[in-house]
Design an enzyme around this catalytic site. Structure first.
Site, short mmCIF file in Angstrom:
data_model
loop_
_atom_site.label_atom_id
_atom_site.label_comp_id
_atom_site.label_asym_id
_atom_site.label_seq_id
_atom_site.Cartn_x
_atom_site.Cartn_y
_atom_site.Cartn_z
N SER A 133 19.57 1.17 -18.47
CA SER A 133 20.84 0.75 -17.64
C SER A 133 20.53 -0.94 -17.85
CB SER A 133 20.51 1.16 -16.06
OG SER A 133 21.29 0.35 -15.41
N TYR A 157 15.43 1.73 -8.45
CA TYR A 157 16.02 2.50 -9.62
C TYR A 157 15.93 1.82 -10.83
CZ TYR A 157 20.02 3.60 -12.61
OH TYR A 157 20.91 3.84 -13.79
N LYS A 161 14.03 2.57 -14.74
CA LYS A 161 14.33 2.50 -16.18
C LYS A 161 13.56 1.77 -16.84
CE LYS A 161 18.03 4.91 -15.74
NZ LYS A 161 17.85 6.28 -16.00
#
Ligand code: NAD
Ligand code: UD1
Length: 378
Positions: A133, A157, A161
């Site tokens: 991302s 989050y 990644k």
């Protein structure tokens, strides 16, 4: 036909928003696809509709309802298939939730990936495309973002990644047989032009486009614009929105690169974006145009953790993957609106869209249900 056609691909998170669009493109380009998903953030209807859209190519699709952390279930899928590569979408993606429940996010996104990589290694499959991302860049000092910018995610989050990216880099260093593409998506929006596939967020949407959509269909009274005092053209935040169909094509391009003869991609990161920045108010105005609906807006505070402006440098993907996004904001809003009109409550219950009745009637194969023909539930 691409270099990846006729290959056998495992797609994790295949019932999700980006996964379902990608599974469809893969089937249409000739691949065999096994989609796995625990359906925690998706509906089996997405798979039914992919099958319907794929028509004759649907006989190359199987679906397996499982959680990636259920190693025996995942091993059963590997033991009955020989996969040429894996596209790994499965993961949790709500930034706010990741701040509130970091262990839940690390457990799902990191442990799920480790189990997947271990099972891949055990079965000799060492080609991976991973959904990373733009959030790994955090709040970059300048734009456009190139892939070599410092990586500084600002929430759990984004950190999951980065951890997975690091695991992949270490894995390739330890065993160069691993060939891994880390695809850093910018802001995926839009829907399949058929109106049958799209994003179906649970609860109040965190992201701009699904929120705007829900205001347009009357589910919410107004959009709160998070800050109009940024030093951008109209004071609102700027992002790089990319049509989900372009993104799905980007995965086909990544696979083609992975399967090139003597390809030595190593472990490489690629931005998937359009390279164009669009403000919140520009999205609102484009959506009003596409839908013919007024989107009431309220100006609110900046959202904590938001950066002012983020868009991709696209040269690396263009030159090395031979891929470039085709669609603009107009098409993104048009297809988002078409999806909204056909599915105001997303996939909802199976009778929420009359087309599901038609799809299942048309595609019933004589068994208990058409879905059970492709569904192998572990
Ligand atoms: P999504 O939630 O629609 O799809 C993810 C799918 O993975 C869901 O169907 C969910 O049920 C499944 N899943 C989650 N954990 C699982 C597990 N442990 N085992 C099996 N299945 C599991 O999300 P999406 O928008 O399609 O995103 C796909 C991937 O792309 C995610 O990894 C996400 O972090 C990443 N990504 C998304 C965006 C975005 O804005 N949509 C942006 C950048 C990166
Ligand atoms: C968010 C995530 C990011 C993730 C990305 C794609 C945060 C801080 N970041 O980024 O990690 O990779 O989604 O899933 O959540 N906006 C409003 N009102 C709204 C919603 C959004 O004004 O109700 C604005 C935001 O301030 C931003 C723009 O719209 O300027 C886009 O927001 P969003 O769709 O949430 O994406 P990102 O902020 O890029």
């Amino acid at each position: 036909m691409s270099a990846s056609s006729t290959k056998s691909i495992l797609v994790t998170g295949g019932a999700g928003y980006i996964g379902s669009h990608t599974v469809l493109q893969l089937l249409l380009s000739g691949c065999h696809v096994a989609a796995v998903d625990n359906l925690d953030n998706s509906s089996h209807l997405a798979i039914s509709r992919v099958s319907h859209l794929a028509a004759d190519s649907a006989n190359r699709l199987s679906f397996h309802k499982l959680d990636l952390r259920d190693r025996p279930a995942l091993e059963r899928v590997f033991s009955s298939n020989k996969f040429d590569a894996v596209i790994h979408f499965a993961g949790l993606k709500a930034v706010g939730e990741s701040v509130a429940k970091p262990l839940f996010y690390y457990n799902n996104n990191v442990i799920g990936t480790i189990v997947l990589l271990e099972v891949m290694a055990a079965y000799g499959c060492k080609k991976l495309v991973f959904s990373s991302s733009a959030s790994v860049y955090g709040s970059p000092e300048r734009v456009p973002c190139t892939e070599d910018f410092p990586l500084a995610p600002m929430n759990p989050y984004g950190k999951t990644k980065l951890v997975v990216e690091d695991i992949c880099r270490d894995l390739h260093r330890a065993d160069p047989e691993w060939q891994i593409m880390l695809l850093r998506y910018f802001n995926p929006v839009g829907a399949h032009p058929s109106g049958l596939l799209g994003e179906d967020p649970r609860g109040i949407p965190n992201n701009l486009m699904p929120y705007v959509q829900q205001v347009a269909v009357g589910r919410r009274p107004a959009l709160t614009v998070f800050g109009n005092d940024y030093s951008t053209k109209d004071g609102t935040g700027i992002r790089d929105y990319i049509h989900v169909v372009d993104l799905a094509d980007g995965h086909n391009a990544a696979l083609t690169k992975l399967f090139e003869k003597d390809s030595k991609i190593g472990c490489e990161a690629y931005n998937l974006g359009t390279g164009k920045g669009t403000s919140v108010l520009e999205i609102v105005s484009a959506f009003e145009k596409a839908s013919g609906k007024k989107i009431p807006v309220v100006f609110g505070e900046r959202r904590p953790g938001d950066c002012e402006i983020l868009y991709a440098a696209t040269t690396k993907a263009e030159t090395q993957l031979n891929w470039k996004a085709k669609y603009g904001i107009e098409e993104m809003c048009r297809d988002q609106w078409n999806w909204a009109c056909n599915n105001p409550y997303g996939y909802g219950s199976s009778d929420s869209n009359p087309q599901d009745e038609i799809i299942s009637t048309k595609t019933k194969g004589g068994g208990d249900s058409w879905f059970s023909d492709i569904c192998i539930t572990s």
